[in-house]
Design an enzyme around this catalytic site. Structure first.
Site, PDB file in Angstrom:
ATOM      1  N   HIS A   1       0.826  -1.206   0.000  1.00 53.57           N
ATOM      2  CA  HIS A   1       0.000   0.000   0.000  1.00 53.57           C
ATOM      3  C   HIS A   1       0.860   1.256   0.000  1.00 53.57           C
ATOM      4  CE1 HIS A   1      -3.582  -2.415   1.733  1.00 53.57           C
ATOM      5  NE2 HIS A   1      -3.627  -2.348   0.425  1.00 53.57           N
TER       6      HIS A   1
ATOM      7  N   GLU B   1      -1.898 -11.504 -21.623  1.00 57.52           N
ATOM      8  CA  GLU B   1      -0.887 -11.477 -20.563  1.00 57.52           C
ATOM      9  C   GLU B   1      -0.322 -12.860 -20.265  1.00 57.52           C
ATOM     10  OE1 GLU B   1      -2.890  -9.832 -17.133  1.00 57.52           O
ATOM     11  OE2 GLU B   1      -4.786 -10.710 -17.788  1.00 57.52           O
TER      12      GLU B   1
ATOM     13  N   ASN C   1       2.623  -6.091 -17.719  1.00 60.23           N
ATOM     14  CA  ASN C   1       3.108  -6.407 -16.368  1.00 60.23           C
ATOM     15  C   ASN C   1       3.182  -7.915 -16.157  1.00 60.23           C
ATOM     16  OD1 ASN C   1       2.918  -3.667 -16.140  1.00 60.23           O
ATOM     17  ND2 ASN C   1       1.308  -3.663 -14.606  1.00 60.23           N
ATOM     18  N   ASP C   2       2.053  -8.595 -16.359  1.00 62.17           N
ATOM     19  CA  ASP C   2       2.042 -10.047 -16.160  1.00 62.17           C
ATOM     20  C   ASP C   2       2.749 -10.777 -17.292  1.00 62.17           C
ATOM     21  OD1 ASP C   2       0.916 -10.493 -13.660  1.00 62.17           O
ATOM     22  OD2 ASP C   2      -1.129 -10.311 -14.397  1.00 62.17           O
TER      23      ASP C   2
ATOM     24  N   CYS D   1      -1.721  -1.877 -22.315  1.00 62.73           N
ATOM     25  CA  CYS D   1      -2.170  -1.179 -21.103  1.00 62.73           C
ATOM     26  C   CYS D   1      -1.328  -1.465 -19.866  1.00 62.73           C
ATOM     27  CB  CYS D   1      -3.631  -1.513 -20.809  1.00 62.73           C
ATOM     28  SG  CYS D   1      -3.916  -3.237 -20.398  1.00 62.73           S
TER      29      CYS D   1
END
Length: 748
Positions: free
Chosen positions: A356, A597, A620-621, A668
């Site tokens: 976080h 992904e 990302n993945d 994205c």
């Protein structure tokens, strides 16, 4: 013992080098005293800290420094008092400082003596043992005598010369939030810590219940206040962090056990430590990454409860005019209460990209590095440079380096100003080609409204975030209202809603999933196809929300096979029929796409052309799976690099296959908003980039200053590279030649 002492002194004195002498010393003391641990800490008066120079029995981490500030730990107390300290149980002493890396938690007995020569403190000599006992007078006398002999052998010049290798000026870390900051390092030493709470009892349980109740109420009010503050500032994802804290704090079982411990006679502080640690250890033992992260959230709750139980509160005037926060760990609550106008940067010893705190520093635009392997106390009040681009920390750099970093900060500010000036202009290359710059969104439309004129639509709306904020699955009506707000806010632009994407590091509090390997487990479309009622309710809500606007695209996450696409389409068509029967008229058909992904789908693109309308590459993945690297694991995070040649070749293959089969191509992931990657993506053929709001201005500025043919040349050379470092050097040269080095270069 005198004979043994003389032998040790002679061996130490005859050693050719000081570090060898210290190793002989600790080994022979252990043998002579029959003790398990002996360590030498030498004092660096310039840095006002002790370095662990030699040890037998403790773990001395390879390649890193173990340091204690002069005012830190029992070692620091020995130095300040300039006299021996002999303890049966060191861990119960208020000055005890736990250093996880040296693994000293097994040892209780402690004897430390100062090494002093001509009133000059040279260091501290320490022995330790597992047994709960005080060392006897003969042992203490032996160690004091040996320390005196050592002082005669050692000289301050020898010690100072040895420190050269330990005075790290450039420390590698992990980049957590981009930017450069120069300021004084500052550690908040007033915050009460869990490890400083010891078992204590009381007869006045009613008073302790009252104190605990007050602390719980104050913490709850604090979380609500921060949630409202960040929500009002259009930082909804940050606000959601405090909503989660409120949810954890309201847990009935947690409260019940806290009060039960007080009723047994524990003071409120001990009850908090005991119960919070119990709950946190249960979460930490789980294999699921998201649930492991909740252990940290629980400890944050514990820290806040201790804070509200303590009268000594850090006042606003105690912070320097401009400072870089240094900490072992960082919580969102700590960040929220800092004076934002004074906070220049953040350095965290421990931390992960999905924490976080990491999310929050990125949202606030605070240059941050995590995983900096150095004691925060050593950085306190020292001049620091945080390079959030390269993941570096400079400690007390030379004036010429500070001047260079100040120049880079000025350049960064000027580039940001230029980017903001052009942000409402179309994203168009110098050679005329248009690029669509879209927004990644995650909460209510109000968060994205102010960016409406800057973007070409919503490229990714993460529907799981509203799910995560509730105590149960949202109803169809609640989802309709949520999606309608976004679709209507951008009714003249395309809006892509991703179906529920939970699992792995994104968990629903009311649907916990515990797996040994969650990144490769039950997540994304796999969950919603296994539980089609969840999928149908969500898709019906999307279709109903789109009835009046007709600008909806539906994105399917974590697709692995063609049969998943076919099953999802079948359910979407069924949901469409049900909605039309409900409202009595035909509805607009949404565009349907997949999040590419999973590597398997790279090779299945020819079979998708007649099944879907678009593909959106989730870099990302995809990077994580191609490189077999968990990007949230600090041990291997440095291997994760989206500019790895294998990743670039996969992106090139995807672009070629999409063009060949007429598929609308989008991207994205984080690459879309990273100036280091954008020119290569354009050269590979990507014309539809979706990113976070903070990246929009810089990416549009970059696009308006590059030519398509030049980008193609850069992409071609990058595909020929064998290592990611080659690619990065090529991009750096490309950007520098065009006067845009400041977009990618925060350091030297």
């Amino acid at each position: 013992m005198l004979t043994r002492l003389r032998e040790i002194v002679e061996k130490v004195a005859s050693a050719p080098r000081l570090n060898e002498a210290l190793n002989i010393l600790v080994t022979d003391i252990c043998l002579a005293m029959d003790t398990e641990v002996c360590s030498v800490y030498l004092a660096d008066h310039d840095r006002r800290c002790y370095y662990l120079m030699a040890t037998r029995g403790l773990k001395k981490p390879r390649g890193r420094t173990v340091a204690l500030a002069f005012d830190e730990g029992i070692v620091g107390l020995v130095g300040r008092l300039a006299e021996p300290i002999n303890l049966a149980d060191a861990q119960k002493h208020p000055s005890f400082k736990y250093i996880p890396s040296v693994k000293e938690e097994r040892f209780r007995a402690f004897l430390g003596v100062p090494i002093i020569q001509r009133r000059q403190l040279l260091g501290v000599l320490v022995v330790q043992q597992r047994e709960l006992r005080q060392y006897d007078e003969s042992e203490e006398s032996f160690l004091v005598t040996l320390a005196t002999q050592m002082a005669a052998i050692l000289s301050q010049s020898q010690v100072t010369a040895l420190f050269g290798q330990y005075r790290q000026t450039r420390i590698r870390a992990l980049p957590a939030a981009p930017g450069v900051a120069i300021a004084t390092g500052w550690q908040d030493a007033t915050m009460p810590l869990m490890e400083q709470v010891y078992e204590a009892s009381t007869l006045d349980t009613s008073l302790e219940r009252e104190r605990l109740t007050g602390a719980l109420e104050e913490a709850a009010n604090e979380f609500r206040r921060y949630s409202k503050r960040f929500a009002a500032g259009a930082q909804k994802e940050t606000a959601a962090i405090f909503d989660l804290y409120s949810h954890l704090l309201s847990d009935a079982r947690l409260r019940r056990e806290l009060f039960a411990e007080v009723d047994k006679g524990a003071v409120a502080e001990w009850a908090v430590k005991k119960i919070i640690e119990k709950f946190a250890e249960q979460f930490a033992a789980l294999t699921d990454n998201y649930l492991k992260e909740r252990a940290g959230d629980l400890r944050t709750l514990g820290q806040r409860l201790l804070f509200h139980l303590d009268d000594s509160v850090q006042g606003p005037n105690a912070w320097p005019e401009r400072f870089i926060l240094v900490a072992d760990e960082l919580s969102a609550t700590t960040l929220a209460e800092l004076p934002q106008d004074r906070l220049a940067g953040v350095v965290v010893r421990d931390g992960a990209a999905n924490s976080h705190a990491a999310i929050m520093v990125r949202a606030l635009g605070i240059p941050t590095v995590m995983g900096a392997d150095i004691q925060p106390s050593v950085l306190h009040r020292r001049t620091l440079v945080v390079d959030g681009y390269r993941g570096e920390l400079l400690v007390d750099p030379e004036p010429v380096l500070i001047q260079e970093y100040q120049r880079l900060i000025s350049e960064e500010i000027e580039l940001s100003r230029l980017a903001e000036d052009d942000v409402n202009l179309p994203a168009q290359l110098k050679s005329g080609e248009r690029v669509k710059v879209m927004l990644n969104a995650g909460l209510s439309p109000e968060h994205e409204e102010k960016l409406g004129s800057r973007i070409d639509g919503i490229g990714l709306y993460r529907t799981e975030i509203p799910f995560m904020l509730q105590s149960g699955f949202p109803s169809e009506e609640e989802q309709v209202a949520q999606y309608q707000g976004m679709l209507q806010m951008f009714n003249d632009k395309p809006v892509t809603l991703r179906t529920l994407d939970v699992g792995a590091d994104k968990q629903l509090p009311y649907m916990p999933i515990s797996e040994e390997n969650p990144c490769l487990g039950w997540r994304g479309i796999r969950i919603t196809l296994d539980q089609p009622e969840i999928f149908l309710i969500q898709v019906r809500a999307m279709l109903r929300a789109n009835a009046a606007t007709g600008n909806l695209s539906i994105l399917l996450p974590m697709v692995t096979s063609i049969d998943e696409v076919d099953e999802a389409r079948r359910l979407i068509e069924r949901a469409g029929r049900e909605v039309e029967e409900m409202i009595g008229y035909a509805i607009p058909k949404p565009r349907i796409g997949i999040m590419l992904e999973v590597p398997s789908m790279v090779f299945m693109l020819p079979h998708l052309a007649n099944r879907i309308d678009f593909i959106s590459v989730g870099t990302n993945d995809l990077t994580q799976y191609i490189l077999a690297v968990d990007r949230n694991n600090t041990r291997v995070a440095s291997i994760y690099d989206s500019l790895h040649p294998a990743m670039l070749r996969a992106l090139s293959m995807i672009a070629q296959e999409a063009e060949k089969h007429g598929l609308d191509l989008r991207l994205c992931g984080e690459m879309a908003g990273d100036p280091m990657c954008v020119a290569i993506l354009i050269g590979l053929g990507y014309r539809h980039l979706s990113m976070n709001g903070r990246s929009v201005a810089r990416v549009k500025y970059l696009l308006r200053h590059i030519d398509f043919e030049d980008a193609q040349t850069l992409a071609r050379r990058s595909l020929e590279a064998q290592m990611a470092t080659e690619v990065r050097h090529q991009v750096a040269a490309f950007m520098e030649r065009r006067g845009m080095g400041g977009l990618i270069r925060g350091g030297l």
